[in-house]
Design an enzyme around this catalytic site. Structure first.
Site, mmCIF file in Angstrom:
data_model
loop_
_atom_site.group_PDB
_atom_site.id
_atom_site.type_symbol
_atom_site.label_atom_id
_atom_site.label_comp_id
_atom_site.label_asym_id
_atom_site.label_seq_id
_atom_site.Cartn_x
_atom_site.Cartn_y
_atom_site.Cartn_z
ATOM 1 N N CYS A 64 -4.518 -3.282 4.412
ATOM 2 C CA CYS A 64 -4.036 -2.742 5.681
ATOM 3 C C CYS A 64 -5.059 -2.835 6.807
ATOM 4 O O CYS A 64 -5.368 -3.914 7.288
ATOM 5 C CB CYS A 64 -3.561 -1.297 5.475
ATOM 6 N N GLU A 108 0.840 -1.189 0.000
ATOM 7 C CA GLU A 108 0.000 0.000 0.000
ATOM 8 C C GLU A 108 0.882 1.247 0.000
ATOM 9 O O GLU A 108 1.940 1.280 0.654
ATOM 10 C CB GLU A 108 -0.878 -0.014 1.260
ATOM 11 N N LYS A 138 -10.294 0.544 -0.738
ATOM 12 C CA LYS A 138 -10.155 0.350 0.706
ATOM 13 C C LYS A 138 -11.363 0.914 1.453
ATOM 14 O O LYS A 138 -11.777 2.047 1.231
ATOM 15 C CB LYS A 138 -8.872 1.020 1.196
#
EC number: 3.5.1.12
Length: 517
Positions: A215, A82, A182
């Site tokens: 993440c 990321e 995300k």
């Protein structure tokens, strides 16, 4: 090895040669790259598109080198981290020149390398697509993307565009096969949260379906857990820019726990910026890991490993909760060395104070409180050569049987937390944790510690209220260890280990009670 296979006439049945590397049947070769990204010296400054492309091009040059290196080692898929291409700490306005236009619809098939003329502002996607095509490798990367929206859209931002933190996956022909936006942003004010969570899966000829998320997503039910459950996934790609937080949320520690809990393979690529606490990548299976954690030096790291394709629908450590509702003994002692395949017994007399044995004598141990990872844990010290301990908070009670190989002078403590975590994110945690303290004072229990010498046999269990429990086992130098036994029994989750490989840093049950977030 190859010569021996020829002699046994087994070579064509057991092995396949891929780019000079021998690959076993039922396995695939994966690569992840921990990237020390070249960052903008002033991410809040407004720049033009050409300047943004120039900076991103320097990172993409490194990606290209690593894709070539991975392909030469036979890798069939590579994952990049990321924020690796553009960096971080932008404002909504300053990141705009770094954003590509990404087509989110799955109905339109597009190969950016072969069809660069279809859409404007897709230079980064074109380079990534060409890397996949040239190296005949599946490729997953993270970048910033933009998407115009109409003001009739109730979610459309006031500037008329969405800005997303996006993962993209390309197949070995350079075709864009999946995009994921995300969902759980971590103080990323330059990006928007998509109106609904994406459940994105792409298919491969070597390992079947892969899912992906990013993440901070790994700590939440949506989309990570729901994605795995809905699609019965066994392989996950995971770009991340994770800041390590000991003792319970080191990158490699939690990535391994997630793979173990769900019985899946995870290909996790982290960014590498030690001054920001960012390192920790790996290729994880439920039984073995290939990891990189380095807070001492700089530069990227390519990890390439052959791992088995998980195809069988084995019961996960999470799901096994459904079959252990039977009543087993509630009052028998569990001793170090007992075969946990046959017997796990629990002492649940909450009124009985914790006791620790030392040289045949029993002594009461005090309860104390200390902050660990911004949460107020209730602790009891782990004293002496061996003992049995319990500590409770709210509805959660944690139990420990332990025996130390020698008394090294280090202080350990057994801690419990059952409550809402509210710092750097809000989510409900149930945790039982055996941790090494930073010093010999109780106030140091919960501090970040990276080295230990004590080798400990232990059995740790708790009456968790959530089925989602992640078993953590971390040893000196931020090395991973694997439990001898773990799982549900008698409505308790347990983890046991006879003698850690190195000095014990953390043995913990990290429960996420998603419904109480």
């Amino acid at each position: 090895m190859v010569a021996l296979c020829w002699k046994l006439s087994l070579c064509f049945f057991c092995y396949q040669v891929v780019s000079g590397r021998v690959k076993r049947e039922g396995h695939y070769i994966a690569a992840v790259y921990e990237h020390e990204s070249i960052l903008s010296p002033n991410p809040t400054a407004l720049v033009d598109r050409q300047s943004a492309l120039q900076l991103m091009g320097r990172n993409l040059d490194i990606y290209e080198q690593q894709a070539v290196a991975a392909a030469r080692q036979g890798a069939q898929i590579i994952v990049f981290p990321e924020d690796g291409i553009h960096g971080f700490n932008f404002t909504r306005s300053s990141i705009y020149p770094y954003l590509d236009f990404a087509l989110h619809s799955q109905s339109v098939k597009w190969n950016p390398c072969r069809e660069p003329y279809l859409f404007n502002d897709t230079e980064v996607l074109q380079r990534l697509s060409c890397m996949a095509l040239k190296n005949k490798i599946f490729l997953v990367a993270n970048l910033g993307t933009k998407q115009p929206c109409e003001h009739t859209d109730p979610y459309c931002p006031s500037d008329g565009r969405y800005q997303f933190n996006t993962n993209v996956a390309f197949d070995a022909d350079g075709m864009l096969v999946a995009t994921y936006r995300k969902y759980n942003l971590y103080f990323e004010y330059a990006f928007d949260t998509p109106p609904e969570p994406d459940y994105k899966v792409f298919d491969t000829p070597f390992a079947g379906k892969f899912g992906m998320f990013t993440c901070f997503d790994i700590l939440f039910f949506e989309p990570a857990v729901n994605l795995i459950r809905q699609y019965n996934l066994k392989q996950v790609v995971y770009p991340t820019a994770w800041m390590n937080q000991l003792p319970l949320l080191s990158a490699v520690e939690f990535q391994q726990a997630f793979a173990t809990a769900f019985n899946i393979n995870i290909l996790a690529a982290n960014i590498h910026h030690p001054t920001l606490g960012m390192t920790g990548s790996g290729i994880y299976t439920p039984a073995k890991s290939f990891i990189y954690h380095n807070m001492e030096s700089y530069g990227g790291k390519l990890i390439v490993a052959e791992i088995p394709v998980i195809t069988t629908d084995h019961e996960t450590n999470l799901e096994s909760n459904e079959r252990v509702r039977e009543n087993l003994h509630h009052s028998c002692k569990t001793f170090i060395g007992t075969s946990l395949d046959d017997q796990v017994c629990f002492r649940e007399e909450e009124e009985t104070p914790s006791r620790v044995s030392e040289k045949g004598n029993e002594q009461l141990v005090p309860v104390f409180y200390s902050e660990m990872m911004y949460d107020n844990f209730t602790f009891v010290p782990v004293w002496g050569e061996k003992g049995e301990l319990q500590v409770c908070a709210n509805t959660l009670c944690c139990y420990l049987n332990y025996q130390r190989a020698d008394l090294t002078g280090e202080l350990y403590a057994l801690g419990v937390f059952d409550g809402l975590h509210t710092v750097h994110g809000t989510y409900y945690v149930q945790a039982c944790a055996l941790v090494k303290c930073g010093g010999l004072n109780f106030s140091t229990c919960g501090e970040e510690v990276t080295h230990a010498t004590a080798l400990i046999d232990f059995q740790l269990w708790g009456n968790m209220s959530t089925r989602y429990v992640f078993p953590l086992l971390l040893t000196s130098g931020i090395a991973l260890d694997f439990a001898d036994h773990m799982g549900w029994k008698n409505n308790h989750y347990f983890i046991s280990k006879n003698r850690t490989s190195f000095g014990l840093l953390t043995a913990a049950l990290y429960g996420r009670w998603y419904e109480k977030d």
